[in-house]
Design a protein around this motif. Structure first.
Motif, PDB file in Angstrom:
ATOM      1  N   PRO A  38       0.835  -1.211   0.000  1.00  0.00           N
ATOM      2  CA  PRO A  38       0.000   0.000   0.000  1.00  0.00           C
ATOM      3  C   PRO A  38       0.863   1.252   0.000  1.00  0.00           C
ATOM      4  CG  PRO A  38       0.049  -0.986   2.177  1.00  0.00           C
ATOM      5  CD  PRO A  38       0.756  -1.934   1.265  1.00  0.00           C
ATOM      6  N   PRO A  39       0.337   2.376  -0.442  1.00  0.00           N
ATOM      7  CA  PRO A  39       1.116   3.620  -0.452  1.00  0.00           C
ATOM      8  C   PRO A  39       1.313   4.156   0.958  1.00  0.00           C
ATOM      9  CG  PRO A  39      -1.123   4.043  -1.181  1.00  0.00           C
ATOM     10  CD  PRO A  39      -0.998   2.555  -1.055  1.00  0.00           C
ATOM     11  N   ILE A  40       2.314   5.020   1.105  1.00  0.00           N
ATOM     12  CA  ILE A  40       2.578   5.674   2.388  1.00  0.00           C
ATOM     13  C   ILE A  40       1.629   6.855   2.522  1.00  0.00           C
ATOM     14  CG2 ILE A  40       4.293   6.925   3.744  1.00  0.00           C
ATOM     15  CD1 ILE A  40       6.453   5.320   2.404  1.00  0.00           C
ATOM     16  N   VAL A  41       0.729   6.786   3.488  1.00  0.00           N
ATOM     17  CA  VAL A  41      -0.253   7.845   3.730  1.00  0.00           C
ATOM     18  C   VAL A  41      -0.341   8.092   5.225  1.00  0.00           C
ATOM     19  CG1 VAL A  41      -1.588   7.327   1.649  1.00  0.00           C
ATOM     20  CG2 VAL A  41      -2.138   6.165   3.798  1.00  0.00           C
ATOM     21  N   CYS A  42      -0.968   9.186   5.589  1.00  0.00           N
ATOM     22  CA  CYS A  42      -1.204   9.493   6.994  1.00  0.00           C
ATOM     23  C   CYS A  42      -2.436   8.736   7.471  1.00  0.00           C
ATOM     24  CB  CYS A  42      -1.414  10.995   7.174  1.00  0.00           C
ATOM     25  SG  CYS A  42       0.051  11.977   6.819  1.00  0.00           S
ATOM     26  N   PRO A  43      -2.381   8.119   8.634  1.00  0.00           N
ATOM     27  CA  PRO A  43      -3.550   7.388   9.126  1.00  0.00           C
ATOM     28  C   PRO A  43      -4.669   8.336   9.513  1.00  0.00           C
ATOM     29  CG  PRO A  43      -1.855   7.465  10.816  1.00  0.00           C
ATOM     30  CD  PRO A  43      -1.247   8.073   9.587  1.00  0.00           C
ATOM     31  N   GLU A  44      -5.892   7.794   9.488  1.00  0.00           N
ATOM     32  CA  GLU A  44      -7.034   8.617   9.860  1.00  0.00           C
ATOM     33  C   GLU A  44      -7.108   8.842  11.368  1.00  0.00           C
ATOM     34  OE1 GLU A  44     -10.485   6.778   8.295  1.00  0.00           O
ATOM     35  OE2 GLU A  44      -9.918   7.058   6.177  1.00  0.00           O
ATOM     36  N   GLU A  45      -6.672   7.860  12.154  1.00  0.00           N
ATOM     37  CA  GLU A  45      -6.687   7.994  13.607  1.00  0.00           C
ATOM     38  C   GLU A  45      -5.335   8.484  14.100  1.00  0.00           C
ATOM     39  OE1 GLU A  45      -7.792   4.308  15.306  1.00  0.00           O
ATOM     40  OE2 GLU A  45      -9.793   4.259  14.398  1.00  0.00           O
ATOM     41  N   ASN A  46      -5.356   9.555  14.855  1.00  0.00           N
ATOM     42  CA  ASN A  46      -4.160  10.154  15.446  1.00  0.00           C
ATOM     43  C   ASN A  46      -3.082  10.386  14.388  1.00  0.00           C
ATOM     44  OD1 ASN A  46      -2.439  11.204  17.335  1.00  0.00           O
ATOM     45  ND2 ASN A  46      -1.911   9.241  18.279  1.00  0.00           N
ATOM     46  N   PRO A  47      -3.369  11.202  13.362  1.00  0.00           N
ATOM     47  CA  PRO A  47      -2.377  11.415  12.295  1.00  0.00           C
ATOM     48  C   PRO A  47      -1.166  12.202  12.763  1.00  0.00           C
ATOM     49  CG  PRO A  47      -4.248  12.870  11.994  1.00  0.00           C
ATOM     50  CD  PRO A  47      -4.603  11.949  13.133  1.00  0.00           C
ATOM     51  N   GLN A  48      -1.299  13.014  13.824  1.00  0.00           N
ATOM     52  CA  GLN A  48      -0.169  13.832  14.267  1.00  0.00           C
ATOM     53  C   GLN A  48       0.985  12.987  14.787  1.00  0.00           C
ATOM     54  OE1 GLN A  48       0.230  17.090  13.919  1.00  0.00           O
ATOM     55  NE2 GLN A  48      -1.733  17.228  12.852  1.00  0.00           N
ATOM     56  N   ARG A  49       0.688  11.784  15.267  1.00  0.00           N
ATOM     57  CA  ARG A  49       1.756  10.942  15.801  1.00  0.00           C
ATOM     58  C   ARG A  49       2.665  10.439  14.689  1.00  0.00           C
ATOM     59  NH1 ARG A  49       2.419   5.550  16.600  1.00  0.00           N
ATOM     60  NH2 ARG A  49       0.358   5.147  15.747  1.00  0.00           N
ATOM     61  N   VAL A  50       2.087  10.142  13.516  1.00  0.00           N
ATOM     62  CA  VAL A  50       2.855   9.623  12.391  1.00  0.00           C
ATOM     63  C   VAL A  50       3.238  10.727  11.409  1.00  0.00           C
ATOM     64  CG1 VAL A  50       2.841   7.941  10.496  1.00  0.00           C
ATOM     65  CG2 VAL A  50       1.714   7.400  12.655  1.00  0.00           C
ATOM     66  N   CYS A  51       2.361  11.699  11.259  1.00  0.00           N
ATOM     67  CA  CYS A  51       2.589  12.797  10.307  1.00  0.00           C
ATOM     68  C   CYS A  51       2.535  14.113  11.075  1.00  0.00           C
ATOM     69  CB  CYS A  51       1.549  12.775   9.197  1.00  0.00           C
ATOM     70  SG  CYS A  51       1.419  11.187   8.334  1.00  0.00           S
ATOM     71  N   PRO A  52       3.615  14.512  11.736  1.00  0.00           N
ATOM     72  CA  PRO A  52       3.557  15.713  12.579  1.00  0.00           C
ATOM     73  C   PRO A  52       3.309  16.994  11.813  1.00  0.00           C
ATOM     74  CG  PRO A  52       5.813  14.917  12.385  1.00  0.00           C
ATOM     75  CD  PRO A  52       4.940  13.881  11.773  1.00  0.00           C
ATOM     76  N   TYR A  53       3.602  17.037  10.515  1.00  0.00           N
ATOM     77  CA  TYR A  53       3.407  18.259   9.737  1.00  0.00           C
ATOM     78  C   TYR A  53       2.353  18.087   8.661  1.00  0.00           C
ATOM     79  CZ  TYR A  53       7.474  20.220  12.031  1.00  0.00           C
ATOM     80  OH  TYR A  53       8.345  20.723  12.981  1.00  0.00           O
ATOM     81  N   GLY A  54       1.489  17.095   8.815  1.00  0.00           N
ATOM     82  CA  GLY A  54       0.339  16.934   7.945  1.00  0.00           C
ATOM     83  C   GLY A  54       0.613  16.250   6.629  1.00  0.00           C
ATOM     84  N   VAL A  55       1.837  15.781   6.379  1.00  0.00           N
ATOM     85  CA  VAL A  55       2.140  15.054   5.143  1.00  0.00           C
ATOM     86  C   VAL A  55       2.782  13.730   5.518  1.00  0.00           C
ATOM     87  CG1 VAL A  55       2.399  17.161   3.780  1.00  0.00           C
ATOM     88  CG2 VAL A  55       4.390  16.179   4.924  1.00  0.00           C
ATOM     89  N   PRO A  56       2.693  12.723   4.657  1.00  0.00           N
ATOM     90  CA  PRO A  56       3.312  11.417   4.983  1.00  0.00           C
ATOM     91  C   PRO A  56       4.818  11.543   5.155  1.00  0.00           C
ATOM     92  CG  PRO A  56       1.759  11.204   3.159  1.00  0.00           C
ATOM     93  CD  PRO A  56       1.926  12.666   3.387  1.00  0.00           C
ATOM     94  N   VAL A  57       5.365  10.626   5.965  1.00  0.00           N
ATOM     95  CA  VAL A  57       6.786  10.624   6.280  1.00  0.00           C
ATOM     96  C   VAL A  57       7.432   9.398   5.641  1.00  0.00           C
ATOM     97  CG1 VAL A  57       8.520  10.543   8.107  1.00  0.00           C
ATOM     98  CG2 VAL A  57       6.424  11.879   8.423  1.00  0.00           C
ATOM     99  N   ILE A  58       8.512   9.624   4.919  1.00  0.00           N
ATOM    100  CA  ILE A  58       9.271   8.530   4.303  1.00  0.00           C
ATOM    101  C   ILE A  58      10.421   8.175   5.242  1.00  0.00           C
ATOM    102  CG2 ILE A  58      10.653   7.822   2.314  1.00  0.00           C
ATOM    103  CD1 ILE A  58       9.112   9.844   0.653  1.00  0.00           C
ATOM    104  N   PRO A  59      10.562   6.919   5.656  1.00  0.00           N
ATOM    105  CA  PRO A  59      11.677   6.549   6.545  1.00  0.00           C
ATOM    106  C   PRO A  59      13.013   6.664   5.823  1.00  0.00           C
ATOM    107  CG  PRO A  59      10.481   4.607   5.835  1.00  0.00           C
ATOM    108  CD  PRO A  59       9.676   5.776   5.357  1.00  0.00           C
TER     109      PRO A  59
END
Length: 321
Positions: free
Chosen positions: A120-141
């Protein structure tokens, strides 16, 4: 008065045209950016060589550019890099980012790689997106690679080199150097002694080869003896063992038959011991009494003759003096 009005009209027209041009530029920019996506990359390493506008490649193919570079405020050890890539680029789960150099120019670029087919593509989750995407965009490791990995490991390498140098300095003291010189001198003497004993060593090697050959011959003879023993066992011992097994089986069958016969005779033996033996005892007593009676009769016949059996015994004749 009329000239001033013309200047005002011209100025107003110019301002309107400039506003329209600015709106058109913004519209073009939005239209051009509608097919692009933004991602954040957090590097815990030096991003030297990166700048706004640096290229972003995926497996060597240019797909976008760097939009922003800034320190991450919650943890200054990380550098946040905002990139903008084409919408058709498969940024899937498993994709990682690294910094690689471009030739020897000192310029760096961001390289993306590692996408898995069907992921699947890298996207921000719908639940608690700030934890994974602190600046509102997906994060690439990220993963260290290329020049960045070398630069990051350079301090450790320098420290290890310094430690190794100190240890070598401590090892190569005057005393140790003298010891090494003594070892080399002893090695030279040993080499000379081996050279002098070359013929003896050659003779020893020849004797060793002879002993090995003899050992091989002995092993062959042992093998032949083992084969002979196997044939003897197969031709003589095994038939004897087979006959012995048959004899044992026959003796076992005889013992079984004897056991069955004893089992069948056990009731008769019990009756003989309980009834016949007492009767035989009575018969023996009767026979003893009968023999005693016959003995008495024989004694009477011997003393008085046959008449003594039917009459009374006569008294002896009396003779006077």
């Amino acid at each position: 008065m009329e000239t001033r009005s013309n200047h005002v009209l011209v100025g107003a027209v110019v301002l309107i045209l400039l506003a329209l041009l600015a709106l058109f530029t913004v519209w073009i920019a939005r239209l051009g950016g509608a097919d692009e996506k933004e991602y954040d990359i957090f590097f815990r390493q030096s991003v030297e060589g990166l700048a706004r506008g640096s290229a972003v490649t995926f497996a060597g193919v240019p797909i976008g550019q760097v939009e922003e570079i800034a320190l991450w405020r919650p943890d200054p050890q990380y550098v946040r890099v905002r990139v903008r890539v084409n919408d058709e680029t498969p940024i899937l789960q498993g994709t990682t980012a690294s910094i690689s150099g471009v030739g020897f120019t000192g310029v760096s670029q961001i390289t993306l790689d590692g996408a898995r087919r069907g992921a699947p593509p890298i996207v921000c989750p719908e639940e608690n997106p700030q934890r994974v995407c602190p600046y509102g965009v997906p994060v690439i490791p990220t993963r260290p690679g290329g020049v960045a990995a070398i630069l990051n490991s350079a301090p450790q390498l320098l420290e290890r080199l310094s430690t190794l140098t100190d240890r070598l300095t401590g090892l190569l003291t005057d005393r140790n150097q003298a010891s090494v010189a003594g070892i080399l001198e002893n090695t030279d003497r040993l080499t000379d002694a081996l050279a002098d004993r070359g013929p003896e060593i050659a003779e020893t090697l020849a004797q060793t080869r002879l002993a090995v050959r003899q050992a091989g011959d002995a092993a062959q003879q042992v093998g032949e003896l083992a084969d002979t023993a196997d044939r003897v066992l197969a031709n003589d011992v095994q038939p004897t063992i087979a006959n012995l097994n048959r004899t044992i089986n026959s003796a076992q069958r005889s013992a079984d038959a004897l056991g069955e016969a004893i089992g069948d005779a056990r009731p008769g033996l019990q009756a003989f011991s309980k009834q016949t033996i007492p009767e035989v005892g009575l018969l023996v007593r009767d026979l003893r009494r009968t023999s005693e009676a016959f003995a008495q009769i024989a004694e009477r016949v011997e003393q008085g003759g046959a008449g003594s059996l039917v009459g009374q015994q006569k008294l002896p004749d009396y003779k006077g003096k």
